[in-house]
Design an enzyme around this catalytic site. Structure first.
Site, short mmCIF file in Angstrom:
data_model
loop_
_atom_site.label_atom_id
_atom_site.label_comp_id
_atom_site.label_asym_id
_atom_site.label_seq_id
_atom_site.Cartn_x
_atom_site.Cartn_y
_atom_site.Cartn_z
N ASN A 7 -41.72 -33.52 41.12
CA ASN A 7 -41.23 -32.56 40.13
C ASN A 7 -42.17 -31.35 40.10
OD1 ASN A 7 -41.11 -31.21 37.59
ND2 ASN A 7 -39.82 -32.85 36.81
N HIS A 12 -44.06 -27.63 36.80
CA HIS A 12 -45.28 -27.02 36.26
C HIS A 12 -45.90 -25.97 37.17
CE1 HIS A 12 -44.76 -29.24 32.73
NE2 HIS A 12 -44.77 -30.40 33.37
N THR A 15 -40.39 -34.42 27.92
CA THR A 15 -39.27 -35.30 27.57
C THR A 15 -39.83 -36.58 26.94
OG1 THR A 15 -38.22 -34.41 29.53
CG2 THR A 15 -37.13 -36.27 28.49
N1 PXP Z 1 -38.48 -37.97 35.46
C1 PXP Z 1 -37.87 -37.31 34.47
C2 PXP Z 1 -36.42 -37.62 34.21
C3 PXP Z 1 -38.55 -36.32 33.72
O1 PXP Z 1 -37.91 -35.69 32.73
C4 PXP Z 1 -39.88 -36.03 34.05
C5 PXP Z 1 -40.62 -34.98 33.28
O2 PXP Z 1 -39.96 -33.79 33.37
C6 PXP Z 1 -40.47 -36.73 35.11
C7 PXP Z 1 -39.77 -37.71 35.78
C8 PXP Z 1 -41.86 -36.44 35.56
O3 PXP Z 1 -42.78 -36.70 34.57
P1 PXP Z 1 -44.28 -36.24 34.78
O4 PXP Z 1 -44.27 -34.75 34.86
O5 PXP Z 1 -44.99 -36.76 33.58
O6 PXP Z 1 -44.76 -36.87 36.06
#
Ligand code: PXP
Length: 245
Positions: free
Chosen positions: A10, A13, A104
């Site tokens: 993801n 950020h 979230t």
């Molecule tokens: N999966 C989902 C559905 C999410 O909403 C998020 C956060 O946006 C993540 C995974 C990844 O979480 P993190 O950024 O804490 O690794």
């Protein structure tokens, strides 16, 4: 054959950092290219209603520049559904959204939003987009998901990650995910997991046999400051693959 766990990175950020100064760097599409080059299976992005990080232009740029699939996280409302249908990522994961939250905070309440979700799913019926729900590890949410015909869930691992950090109730939180994965499997659902995963806490989640995909963001992007994005992804991949027997 050794089990394989897909890894989605993801990159929200990267956009958070860009938007902090209103500049055009760091470029989100460059990050997506590095994610692909590092052997990740997916690029995951969350277009939030307030566009605090990823926006439609980012989504379009990413879709144009990479060959691995994009997993788009969105809230269950018509504005976001229209975006998903317009840009057609391979995967869409519905997440709950609340304007005040920093991230979230919990899973989608499928039980109490059953009719609304049913309507939303109808708009996707002809678009060849694979749908997942981001839910807490909870039997009722799983049953409601299956009733709606959704084949994939992503378990919110945030409570487990917090427990891990505080060294409190880790086994309990892990058991909820393990038991829910077993139950989801009986219902014929594919199980993914994500939120708050790090080098230190990922192994216990990977060890759950029926988890087939992880989505990891904040930790990887944060760690990239010290070790670079590619190295951070490669190291996460190494930990995942060494965990799988
Ligand atoms: N999966 C989902 C559905 C999410 O909403 C998020 C956060 O946006 C993540 C995974 C990844 O979480 P993190 O950024 O804490 O690794």
């Amino acid at each position: 054959m050794k089990r394989y766990v897909r890894l989605g990175i993801n990159i929200d950020h990267v956009a958070t950092l860009r938007n902090a100064r209103g500049e055009n760097y760091p470029e989100v599409s460059e990050a997506a290219k590095i994610v692909e080059k590092s052997g990740a299976d997916l690029v995951t992005v969350h277009v939030r209603e307030d566009r605090r990080h990823i926006n439609e232009k980012d989504l379009e740029d990413i879709l144009n520049i990479i060959n691995i699939p994009v997993n788009l996280e969105i809230a269950a409302n018509s504005e976001m559904v229209n975006i998903a249908i317009e840009y057609k990522p391979k995967f869409v994961c519905f997440v709950p959204e609340n304007r005040q939250e920093i991230t979230t905070e919990g899973g989608l309440d499928v039980v109490n939003n059953f009719d609304k979700l049913k309507k939303i799913l109808k708009s996707f019926s002809n678009h060849n987009i694979n749908i997942a729900f981001f839910i807490d590890p909870d039997k009722d949410q799983l049953i409601a998901t299956q009733k709606l015909g959704v084949k994939t869930i992503e378990f919110h691992t945030g409570s487990y990650a917090n427990a891990f950090l505080k060294k409190n109730n880790v086994e309990l939180e892990l058991k909820k995910i393990t038991d829910s994965t077993t139950f989801a499997n009986k219902l014929g659902l594919n199980c993914h997991a994500g939120h708050g995963l790090t080098y230190d806490n990922v192994s216990s989640i990977v060890s759950i046999n029926d988890i087939v995909e992880l989505n990891i963001g904040h930790f990887i992007i944060a760690n990239s400051i010290f070790e670079g994005l590619e190295n951070s992804i490669l190291k996460m991949r190494k930990i995942i693959s060494e965990t799988i027997k």
